[in-house]
Design a protein around this motif. Structure first.
Motif, PDB file in Angstrom:
ATOM      1  N   PRO A  11       0.807  -1.224   0.000  1.00  0.00           N
ATOM      2  CA  PRO A  11       0.000   0.000   0.000  1.00  0.00           C
ATOM      3  C   PRO A  11       0.841   1.277   0.000  1.00  0.00           C
ATOM      4  CG  PRO A  11       0.200  -0.834   2.216  1.00  0.00           C
ATOM      5  CD  PRO A  11       0.969  -1.781   1.338  1.00  0.00           C
ATOM      6  N   THR A  12       2.161   1.164   0.139  1.00  0.00           N
ATOM      7  CA  THR A  12       3.024   2.339   0.141  1.00  0.00           C
ATOM      8  C   THR A  12       4.172   2.064  -0.818  1.00  0.00           C
ATOM      9  OG1 THR A  12       4.153   3.932   1.586  1.00  0.00           O
ATOM     10  CG2 THR A  12       4.513   1.601   2.075  1.00  0.00           C
ATOM     11  N   ALA A  13       5.081   3.005  -0.960  1.00  0.00           N
ATOM     12  CA  ALA A  13       6.207   2.825  -1.876  1.00  0.00           C
ATOM     13  C   ALA A  13       7.196   1.830  -1.295  1.00  0.00           C
ATOM     14  CB  ALA A  13       6.885   4.163  -2.131  1.00  0.00           C
ATOM     15  N   VAL A 153       4.651  -2.209   6.433  1.00  0.00           N
ATOM     16  CA  VAL A 153       3.537  -1.758   5.598  1.00  0.00           C
ATOM     17  C   VAL A 153       2.250  -1.639   6.419  1.00  0.00           C
ATOM     18  CG1 VAL A 153       4.471  -2.548   3.404  1.00  0.00           C
ATOM     19  CG2 VAL A 153       3.118  -4.130   4.790  1.00  0.00           C
ATOM     20  N   GLY A 154       2.404  -1.437   7.726  1.00  0.00           N
ATOM     21  CA  GLY A 154       1.243  -1.321   8.605  1.00  0.00           C
ATOM     22  C   GLY A 154       0.993   0.103   9.057  1.00  0.00           C
ATOM     23  N   LEU A 176       1.591   4.721   8.422  1.00  0.00           N
ATOM     24  CA  LEU A 176       2.162   3.924   7.343  1.00  0.00           C
ATOM     25  C   LEU A 176       3.437   4.602   6.842  1.00  0.00           C
ATOM     26  CD1 LEU A 176       1.683   1.550   5.291  1.00  0.00           C
ATOM     27  CD2 LEU A 176       0.589   3.251   3.824  1.00  0.00           C
ATOM     28  N   PRO A 177       4.582   3.921   6.913  1.00  0.00           N
ATOM     29  CA  PRO A 177       5.821   4.543   6.433  1.00  0.00           C
ATOM     30  C   PRO A 177       5.693   4.997   4.983  1.00  0.00           C
ATOM     31  CG  PRO A 177       6.328   2.583   7.707  1.00  0.00           C
ATOM     32  CD  PRO A 177       4.832   2.605   7.539  1.00  0.00           C
ATOM     33  N   SER A 254       5.784 -11.824   3.999  1.00  0.00           N
ATOM     34  CA  SER A 254       5.569 -11.018   5.203  1.00  0.00           C
ATOM     35  C   SER A 254       4.850  -9.716   4.861  1.00  0.00           C
ATOM     36  CB  SER A 254       6.920 -10.727   5.862  1.00  0.00           C
ATOM     37  OG  SER A 254       6.782  -9.854   6.960  1.00  0.00           O
ATOM     38  N   LEU A 255       5.317  -9.035   3.808  1.00  0.00           N
ATOM     39  CA  LEU A 255       4.639  -7.822   3.345  1.00  0.00           C
ATOM     40  C   LEU A 255       3.176  -8.107   3.007  1.00  0.00           C
ATOM     41  CD1 LEU A 255       7.409  -6.612   0.879  1.00  0.00           C
ATOM     42  CD2 LEU A 255       6.510  -5.169   2.682  1.00  0.00           C
TER      43      LEU A 255
END
Length: 390
Positions: A11-13, A153-154, A176-177, A254-255
């Protein structure tokens, strides 16, 4: 073999692939960091990978410092001390670097540097996240060194409240990072036992997300593929930690698990959280131990789903029993204990932990409603090794 390398926005880069830790300074600069605070745990802080990361940042003109007062199953004081280090060092961003505990602490520090309320005011309840002063939050780059929690990714951090020995989920969408550097080479030194425990954590995230009755077909599809990667690569990663393909695929699994469990978790996590909050058991290992007991308990609601999963994994027996047998065999192959008693959980704990398990946010995602009495029985099953169902 195709190159296991890619740039993802889900969900993020995510900058994924061997060697990509070299891009850490660029990632920080792209978020306008000049003085990042690298948050990690004390054990990792002693390893060359942290020295190398700091040196790379400094060579690129970034004034990077390290904060490593982070324990397994982090507590409020770890976050508070991190916030104090951030402020006293006039930092302008966070590098969350490590396993789940370091990632969770780093994300919580990035949240709390701009807040005046206590951290517990941002627990994942009702609309409490709206209390956050978003403008005060720090930008974050996440660098996972294990393949299990998927915290990189949380949108939340799990922090133990020592006042009542419960794990609380601190949540805000912007936790979220902004950038993840997922470099499987950073996991090459992970011991076999840790690889097994965190890998089973990844499986538990994907499996519980898949089993959750919530409607989220995107997450369900991700969970299925995540479980296939665990099926194909976890035992190899445990047996040969230098296998970069297995390490890469497990980092992807894991991601995927953490991306998928927005669909929900379940009683595996509900049972696990009180054990780690009270007895400091390893979260992933605890999930691994309780996994077959919870799956058996939920069997009445999972017949069709387990048939689909077994078919997707191409198991010899394409049924619920086929999936259960695979999990039991995998646990045995990679050295997971059979019962919670082997982790120090006793029958006295069963009754004491049952209420905490019932109150855990994960409980709502279980495919079968579970009462306090049910949780007490589930604990006893996990302690005594009874794979019976409701």
């Amino acid at each position: 073999m195709a190159s296991l390398r890619g740039n993802w926005n889900y969900p993020t880069a995510v900058r994924f692939g061997p060697g990509r830790i070299a891009e850490l300074p660029d990632a920080c600069k792209s978020l306008n960091m000049k003085r990042p605070l690298l948050v990690t745990d004390a054990a990792l802080a002693k390893l060359p990978m942290i020295d190398n990361a700091v040196a790379a940042c400094k060579a690129a003109g970034l004034e990077c410092e390290v904060f490593s007062d982070v324990q397994a199953n982090p507590v409020e004081s770890n976050v508070t001390n991190g916030v104090n280090a951030y402020r006293s060092g006039s930092h302008d961003g966070v590098i969350a670097f490590g396993g789940g505990s370091a990632l969770d602490t780093g994300k919580a520090v990035a949240l709390m540097v701009g807040q005046t309320r206590p951290i517990w005011d941002f627990e994942d309840r009702e609309d409490w996240f709206t209390r956050v002063n978003v403008s005060g939050m720090a930008p974050t780059v996440a660098v996972p060194t294990t393949s299990g929690t998927g915290s990189e990714v949380g949108r939340a951090s799990v922090i133990t409240d020592v006042r009542d020995h419960t794990k609380k989920i601190i949540f805000h969408p912007k936790m979220l990072p902004s950038i993840v550097i997922a470099d499987p080479e950073l996991t090459l030194g992970l011991p076999a036992k840790v690889t097994a425990a965190v890998g089973m954590d990844a499986l538990s995230h994907n499996l519980e997300a898949y089993c959750s009755p919530s409607y989220h077909p995107l997450a369900e599809g991700i969970a299925l593929e995540g479980m296939r990667l665990v099926h194909d690569y976890l035992a190899t990663a445990v047996r040969d930690g230098s296998d970069i393909e297995a390490r890469s695929q497990m980092m992807a699994a894991s991601l995927m698990g953490a991306t998928a469990f927005q669909k929900g978790l379940g009683a595996m996590h509900s049972l696990s959280h009180p054990c780690s909050a009270n007895l400091n058991t390893h979260h992933g290992l605890t999930n691994a131990v309780v996994m077959p007991y919870v799956l058996s308990w939920n069997r009445p609601a999972l017949t069709a789903k387990m048939q689909r999963l077994a078919a997707y994994l191409n198991l010899p027996q394409q049924s619920f029993n086929g999936v259960l047998d695979w999990i039991l065999e995998l646990r045995n192959t990679i050295g997971v204990p059979d019962t919670l008693s082997e982790l120090g959980v006793t029958s006295e704990h069963a009754q004491a932990f049952a209420q905490q398990a019932f109150d855990d946010p994960s409980t709502g995602g279980n495919p079968i409603p579970v009462t306090v009495a049910d949780f007490a029985q589930l604990y006893r099953n996990c302690i005594e090794g009874k794979l019976n169902t409701v």
